[in-house]
Write a protein that holds these residues in place. Structure first.
Motif, PDB file in Angstrom:
ATOM      1  N   UNK A   1     -11.629  -3.147  -0.155  1.00 37.93           N
ATOM      2  CA  UNK A   1     -12.126  -2.765   1.161  1.00 37.93           C
ATOM      3  C   UNK A   1     -10.950  -2.235   1.975  1.00 37.93           C
ATOM      4  N   UNK A   2     -11.128  -1.061   2.577  1.00 40.42           N
ATOM      5  CA  UNK A   2     -10.044  -0.412   3.292  1.00 40.42           C
ATOM      6  C   UNK A   2     -10.509   0.055   4.667  1.00 40.42           C
ATOM      7  N   UNK A   3      -9.535   0.280   5.512  1.00 38.79           N
ATOM      8  CA  UNK A   3      -9.769   0.903   6.811  1.00 38.79           C
ATOM      9  C   UNK A   3      -8.846   2.105   6.897  1.00 38.79           C
TER      10      UNK A   3
ATOM     11  N   UNK B   1     -10.938  10.098  13.297  1.00 40.36           N
ATOM     12  CA  UNK B   1     -12.162   9.441  12.888  1.00 40.36           C
ATOM     13  C   UNK B   1     -11.785   8.249  12.014  1.00 40.36           C
ATOM     14  N   UNK B   2     -12.348   7.066  12.307  1.00 38.82           N
ATOM     15  CA  UNK B   2     -12.052   5.861  11.546  1.00 38.82           C
ATOM     16  C   UNK B   2     -13.209   5.538  10.605  1.00 38.82           C
ATOM     17  N   UNK B   3     -12.886   5.058   9.423  1.00 36.60           N
ATOM     18  CA  UNK B   3     -13.883   4.662   8.436  1.00 36.60           C
ATOM     19  C   UNK B   3     -13.463   3.353   7.794  1.00 36.60           C
ATOM     20  N   UNK B   4     -14.409   2.425   7.683  1.00 36.87           N
ATOM     21  CA  UNK B   4     -14.169   1.140   7.025  1.00 36.87           C
ATOM     22  C   UNK B   4     -15.197   0.981   5.914  1.00 36.87           C
ATOM     23  N   UNK B   5     -14.734   0.621   4.740  1.00 39.14           N
ATOM     24  CA  UNK B   5     -15.641   0.402   3.624  1.00 39.14           C
ATOM     25  C   UNK B   5     -14.862   0.192   2.347  1.00 39.14           C
ATOM     26  N   UNK B   6     -15.579   0.237   1.215  1.00 38.94           N
ATOM     27  CA  UNK B   6     -14.939   0.039  -0.082  1.00 38.94           C
ATOM     28  C   UNK B   6     -14.512   1.390  -0.647  1.00 38.94           C
TER      29      UNK B   6
ATOM     30  N   UNK C   1     -10.843  11.087  -1.301  1.00 39.93           N
ATOM     31  CA  UNK C   1     -11.233   9.680  -1.297  1.00 39.93           C
ATOM     32  C   UNK C   1     -12.728   9.585  -1.039  1.00 39.93           C
ATOM     33  N   UNK C   2     -13.384   8.657  -1.718  1.00 39.40           N
ATOM     34  CA  UNK C   2     -14.781   8.339  -1.450  1.00 39.40           C
ATOM     35  C   UNK C   2     -14.834   6.888  -1.001  1.00 39.40           C
ATOM     36  N   UNK C   3     -15.372   6.663   0.196  1.00 34.21           N
ATOM     37  CA  UNK C   3     -15.466   5.313   0.754  1.00 34.21           C
ATOM     38  C   UNK C   3     -16.926   4.998   1.036  1.00 34.21           C
ATOM     39  N   UNK C   4     -17.391   3.873   0.499  1.00 32.56           N
ATOM     40  CA  UNK C   4     -18.768   3.432   0.721  1.00 32.56           C
ATOM     41  C   UNK C   4     -18.790   2.427   1.855  1.00 32.56           C
ATOM     42  N   UNK C   5     -19.530   2.758   2.905  1.00 31.83           N
ATOM     43  CA  UNK C   5     -19.602   1.893   4.069  1.00 31.83           C
ATOM     44  C   UNK C   5     -20.574   0.743   3.836  1.00 31.83           C
ATOM     45  N   UNK C   6     -20.647  -0.151   4.806  1.00 33.62           N
ATOM     46  CA  UNK C   6     -21.494  -1.344   4.691  1.00 33.62           C
ATOM     47  C   UNK C   6     -22.945  -0.997   4.412  1.00 33.62           C
TER      48      UNK C   6
END
Length: 371
Positions: free
Chosen positions: A21-23, A38-43, A52-57
């Protein structure tokens, strides 16, 4: 965001952090607004080719070009919960699965393939309800579906014991033999959920059809609510209860799934007159420390009268009598009324869950595959 001792933002993640999990903070898209970042938090589910591909909650995937990153760090696997019962995703997934038991299942390593196949009346046939053990009037064999995706999908809680492509091929074959589309149920947003599996399914063309959330709370505060209405509890479902339920013409299979679970209770508020459907209904499955609420339905003309609260309060009291100390329920993202009610009763989101459908038609089937 990660800030160095000199006050500069720093990127402190690498491709080795995939699965964590990253921010991250990135430069905003041109023309998207006055915000610079722009901020993104997820895996972090992949980092390939400079992207990068980040999956959010909520299960949504965000694509971030590496050259737009200005800061990033690994964060705890799940946000701290301020209140509500402590529970892991695997525990809740198994409890929820037992509340919607399939008629048949098979193990594939640590995956469980689940099915509850029912016959559906052909066009022109008169549908009808049936008591358990009886076939609904008007049912014609030859067209098949599965009652509720929860009882007709794979629950992948670990290693299937095969490479992923081989496991998915086995899944498609198993459901194809039953004339059903193949679904895999996954989850995001909590410790132990399956963001990486979601990403792998999407790469293979599996389509996310349904997203909802599982919420948790405590039954005691719900039970303390004044009923304000007469609520009748029963161990069995009857025609009156079914008349208010949102699914019509239920088959024997559907009734068996509804009645499944370690300890099942049905609640109803009598209608205004004799022969009228109940003004409100609900269902609760007690399973050890957990009470699972579902099928809370209210006559549209009787809403905002506290009937849903009355139903849940009566079911919560019975659950407490049977030793439950925690509660869960599932709610769709667009059910604004339900979400407001459950939040007022002390429930909070625990994780999101999704049903991914295999691309194309069911495999290896001599039966109709229409869901």
């Amino acid at each position: 965001m990660e800030i160095s001792a000199k006050g500069r933002l720093e990127v402190r993640i690498t491709p080795a952090d995939v699965g964590k999990r990253v921010s991250v903070r990135r430069l905003g898209e041109p023309g998207t607004g006055p915000e610079k970042f722009t901020d993104t938090v997820g895996v972090l589910t992949s980092w390939d080719g400079g992207v990068l591909m980040i999956t959010r909650r909520d299960g949504e995937t965000v694509r971030i070009p590496q050259n737009t990153l200005v800061a990033g760090k690994v964060v705890p696997a799940a946000p701290a919960r301020r209140r509500g019962p402590a529970a892991t995703y695997p525990e809740l997934a198994r409890v929820a699965a037992r509340a919607w038991r399939p008629l048949e299942s098979e193990r594939l390593g640590e995956w469980e393939l689940r099915a509850a196949v029912e016959e559906v009346p052909r066009e022109g046939a008169a549908p009808g309800h049936a008591a358990p053990g009886e076939r609904p009037a008007g049912t014609v064999t030859g067209r098949r579906t599965g009652f509720t995706r929860r009882a007709n999908s794979v629950l992948p809680l670990g290693d299937p014991g095969l490479p992923l492509d081989a496991a998915l091929a086995a899944v498609r074959h198993w459901y194809g033999e039953r004339g059903l589309p193949a679904y895999v149920q996954t989850a995001t947003g909590a410790d132990g959920t399956q963001e990486l599996l979601c990403a792998e399914l999407e790469r293979r063309g599996w389509v996310r059809e349904v997203t909802a959330e599982l919420w948790t709370g405590a039954p005691a505060p719900v039970a303390d609510r004044a009923e304000g209405a007469q609520v009748v509890l029963s161990r069995t479902v009857d025609e009156a209860w079914l008349a208010r339920y949102q699914r019509k013409g239920l088959s024997e299979v559907a009734l068996r799934v509804l009645s499944s679970g370690p300890s099942v209770w049905f609640a109803s508020v009598p209608g205004a007159g004799e022969g009228e459907p109940p003004a409100a209904i609900g269902r609760c499955v007690v399973d050890g420390r957990w009470a699972g609420f579902s099928a809370v339905e209210v006559d549209p003309g009787r809403r905002r009268q506290g009937l849903a609260t009355a139903v849940m309060a009566a079911l919560a009291r019975r659950a407490l009598d049977e030793g439950a100390s925690a509660a869960w329920l599932q709610v769709e993202a667009d059910n604004e009324g339900g979400r407001a009610l459950y939040r007022a009763l002390g429930f909070l989101p625990h994780h999101a869950y999704h049903h991914y459908r295999a691309p194309g038609k069911p495999e290896a089937s001599g039966r109709s595959g229409r869901p």
